[in-house]
Design a protein around this motif. Structure first.
Motif, mmCIF file in Angstrom:
data_model
loop_
_atom_site.group_PDB
_atom_site.id
_atom_site.type_symbol
_atom_site.label_atom_id
_atom_site.label_comp_id
_atom_site.label_asym_id
_atom_site.label_seq_id
_atom_site.Cartn_x
_atom_site.Cartn_y
_atom_site.Cartn_z
ATOM 1 N N VAL A 99 0.832 -1.199 0.000
ATOM 2 C CA VAL A 99 0.000 0.000 0.000
ATOM 3 C C VAL A 99 0.871 1.256 0.000
ATOM 4 C CG1 VAL A 99 -1.906 -1.151 1.203
ATOM 5 C CG2 VAL A 99 -0.197 0.101 2.535
ATOM 6 N N TYR A 100 0.305 2.323 -0.545
ATOM 7 C CA TYR A 100 0.911 3.652 -0.480
ATOM 8 C C TYR A 100 0.116 4.462 0.533
ATOM 9 C CZ TYR A 100 1.570 8.563 -1.600
ATOM 10 O OH TYR A 100 1.789 9.914 -1.494
ATOM 11 N N ILE A 101 0.816 5.171 1.429
ATOM 12 C CA ILE A 101 0.181 6.022 2.436
ATOM 13 C C ILE A 101 0.713 7.434 2.239
ATOM 14 C CG2 ILE A 101 -0.225 6.386 4.896
ATOM 15 C CD1 ILE A 101 0.712 3.360 5.189
ATOM 16 N N ASP A 102 -0.205 8.374 1.965
ATOM 17 C CA ASP A 102 0.228 9.755 1.734
ATOM 18 C C ASP A 102 0.334 10.516 3.052
ATOM 19 O OD1 ASP A 102 -2.348 10.639 2.473
ATOM 20 O OD2 ASP A 102 -2.940 11.087 0.411
ATOM 21 N N CYS A 103 0.651 11.804 2.967
ATOM 22 C CA CYS A 103 0.875 12.608 4.172
ATOM 23 C C CYS A 103 -0.390 12.802 5.007
ATOM 24 C CB CYS A 103 1.492 13.959 3.802
ATOM 25 S SG CYS A 103 0.408 14.988 2.809
ATOM 26 N N ASP A 104 -1.562 12.584 4.409
ATOM 27 C CA ASP A 104 -2.828 12.692 5.147
ATOM 28 C C ASP A 104 -3.333 11.333 5.623
ATOM 29 O OD1 ASP A 104 -3.037 15.512 4.827
ATOM 30 O OD2 ASP A 104 -3.760 15.202 2.766
ATOM 31 N N ASN A 105 -2.495 10.313 5.527
ATOM 32 C CA ASN A 105 -2.811 8.934 5.919
ATOM 33 C C ASN A 105 -3.889 8.288 5.057
ATOM 34 O OD1 ASN A 105 -0.834 8.718 7.872
ATOM 35 N ND2 ASN A 105 -2.154 9.526 9.472
ATOM 36 N N ASN A 106 -4.049 8.777 3.821
ATOM 37 C CA ASN A 106 -4.912 8.099 2.856
ATOM 38 C C ASN A 106 -4.143 6.901 2.315
ATOM 39 O OD1 ASN A 106 -7.063 10.054 2.936
ATOM 40 N ND2 ASN A 106 -5.686 11.403 1.819
ATOM 41 N N ILE A 107 -4.842 5.777 2.171
ATOM 42 C CA ILE A 107 -4.198 4.527 1.774
ATOM 43 C C ILE A 107 -4.682 4.114 0.393
ATOM 44 C CG2 ILE A 107 -3.996 2.068 2.303
ATOM 45 C CD1 ILE A 107 -4.284 2.887 5.265
ATOM 46 N N THR A 108 -3.737 3.741 -0.458
ATOM 47 C CA THR A 108 -4.035 3.213 -1.784
ATOM 48 C C THR A 108 -3.369 1.851 -1.910
ATOM 49 O OG1 THR A 108 -4.019 5.452 -2.700
ATOM 50 C CG2 THR A 108 -3.828 3.634 -4.266
ATOM 51 N N VAL A 109 -4.168 0.832 -2.231
ATOM 52 C CA VAL A 109 -3.612 -0.505 -2.452
ATOM 53 C C VAL A 109 -2.995 -0.522 -3.841
ATOM 54 C CG1 VAL A 109 -4.119 -2.971 -2.665
ATOM 55 C CG2 VAL A 109 -5.305 -1.602 -0.940
ATOM 56 N N LEU A 110 -1.716 -0.833 -3.913
ATOM 57 C CA LEU A 110 -1.004 -0.857 -5.186
ATOM 58 C C LEU A 110 -1.015 -2.245 -5.823
ATOM 59 C CD1 LEU A 110 2.031 1.357 -4.161
ATOM 60 C CD2 LEU A 110 -0.047 2.049 -5.385
ATOM 61 N N ILE A 111 -0.952 -3.276 -4.985
ATOM 62 C CA ILE A 111 -0.983 -4.656 -5.470
ATOM 63 C C ILE A 111 -1.424 -5.547 -4.320
ATOM 64 C CG2 ILE A 111 1.449 -5.129 -4.928
ATOM 65 C CD1 ILE A 111 1.594 -6.741 -7.556
ATOM 66 N N GLU A 112 -2.159 -6.608 -4.647
ATOM 67 C CA GLU A 112 -2.605 -7.566 -3.632
ATOM 68 C C GLU A 112 -2.467 -8.957 -4.219
ATOM 69 O OE1 GLU A 112 -6.069 -7.834 -0.260
ATOM 70 O OE2 GLU A 112 -6.509 -6.734 -2.101
ATOM 71 N N CYS A 113 -2.045 -9.887 -3.391
ATOM 72 C CA CYS A 113 -1.734 -11.237 -3.864
ATOM 73 C C CYS A 113 -2.133 -12.244 -2.788
ATOM 74 C CB CYS A 113 -0.231 -11.312 -4.144
ATOM 75 S SG CYS A 113 0.359 -12.825 -4.879
ATOM 76 N N SER A 114 -2.712 -13.367 -3.200
ATOM 77 C CA SER A 114 -3.048 -14.415 -2.241
ATOM 78 C C SER A 114 -2.523 -15.753 -2.743
ATOM 79 C CB SER A 114 -4.559 -14.491 -2.014
ATOM 80 O OG SER A 114 -5.200 -15.066 -3.128
ATOM 81 N N GLN A 115 -2.601 -16.749 -1.877
ATOM 82 C CA GLN A 115 -2.114 -18.079 -2.220
ATOM 83 C C GLN A 115 -2.921 -18.677 -3.364
ATOM 84 O OE1 GLN A 115 -2.699 -19.658 1.630
ATOM 85 N NE2 GLN A 115 -4.706 -20.485 1.197
ATOM 86 N N ASN A 116 -4.128 -18.190 -3.579
ATOM 87 C CA ASN A 116 -4.976 -18.713 -4.651
ATOM 88 C C ASN A 116 -4.548 -18.214 -6.026
ATOM 89 O OD1 ASN A 116 -6.517 -20.025 -2.707
ATOM 90 N ND2 ASN A 116 -7.855 -18.264 -2.459
ATOM 91 N N ASP A 117 -3.712 -17.186 -6.046
ATOM 92 C CA ASP A 117 -3.203 -16.667 -7.304
ATOM 93 C C ASP A 117 -2.030 -17.532 -7.729
ATOM 94 O OD1 ASP A 117 -5.030 -14.573 -7.055
ATOM 95 O OD2 ASP A 117 -3.587 -13.359 -5.935
#
Length: 161
Positions: A99-117
């Motif tokens: 995840v990316y967290i900006d200076c205002d603590n907003n979170i953006t998921v950049l990539i997500e991966c699980s064992q099912n992938d």
């Protein structure tokens, strides 16, 4: 009588140890989607056999077991800028995200991966870094055999100053 007390004590210790081991990832599972916890400056994780290396233009991380959230990169910027990053993530079990967290603590998921992938995930993202503190974190639970690479297109971005 002494033998019985010793046996009961040993059994109690074993039971408590097994219970604590089984619950080791519960905090990570509960906090996986908790934006407030993820955005905290403090990291909270349990991991085994972790190696992080600076590579040309970025970082690589390998971990045999991981639960929690850990800061991978942080930088305070004097002005906002956009960068392009390439992220390569694979795990053999569990679930993880960067995840990316900006200076205002907003979170953006950049990539997500699980064992099912079945395959490793590779993505390229344009990230608008804000003036102030910017961070990338890995967040996961029940993770085994994490292999992560983050490459920045801007050479000055890859230093943690």
């Amino acid at each position: 009588m002494k033998k019985i007390i010793i046996i009961v004590l040993i059994c109690s210790i074993v039971c408590v140890t097994i219970k604590l081991t089984g619950c080791a990832n519960e905090f990570a599972k509960q906090e996986y989607n908790d934006a407030e916890k993820i955005a905290q400056i403090e990291d909270r994780y349990a991991k085994d056999n972790s190696v992080i290396n600076a590579i040309d233009g970025g970082y690589s991380l390998t971990v045999s077991k991981f639960n929690g959230r850990q800061t991978l990169w942080n930088k305070t910027l004097e002005k906002s800028t956009e960068i392009e990053i390439q992220i390569d993530l694979s795990i053999s079990s569990g679930i993880a995200k960067v995840v990316y967290i900006d200076c205002d603590n907003n979170i953006t998921v950049l990539i997500e991966c699980s064992q099912n992938d079945a395959d490793e995930h590779i993505t390229t993202k344009t990230v608008s870094l804000t003036r102030g503190l910017n961070r990338f974190k890995i967040v996961g639970y029940d993770c085994k055999d994490i292999d992560l690479k983050i490459l920045f297109d801007e050479p000055y971005i890859d230093s943690n100053n």
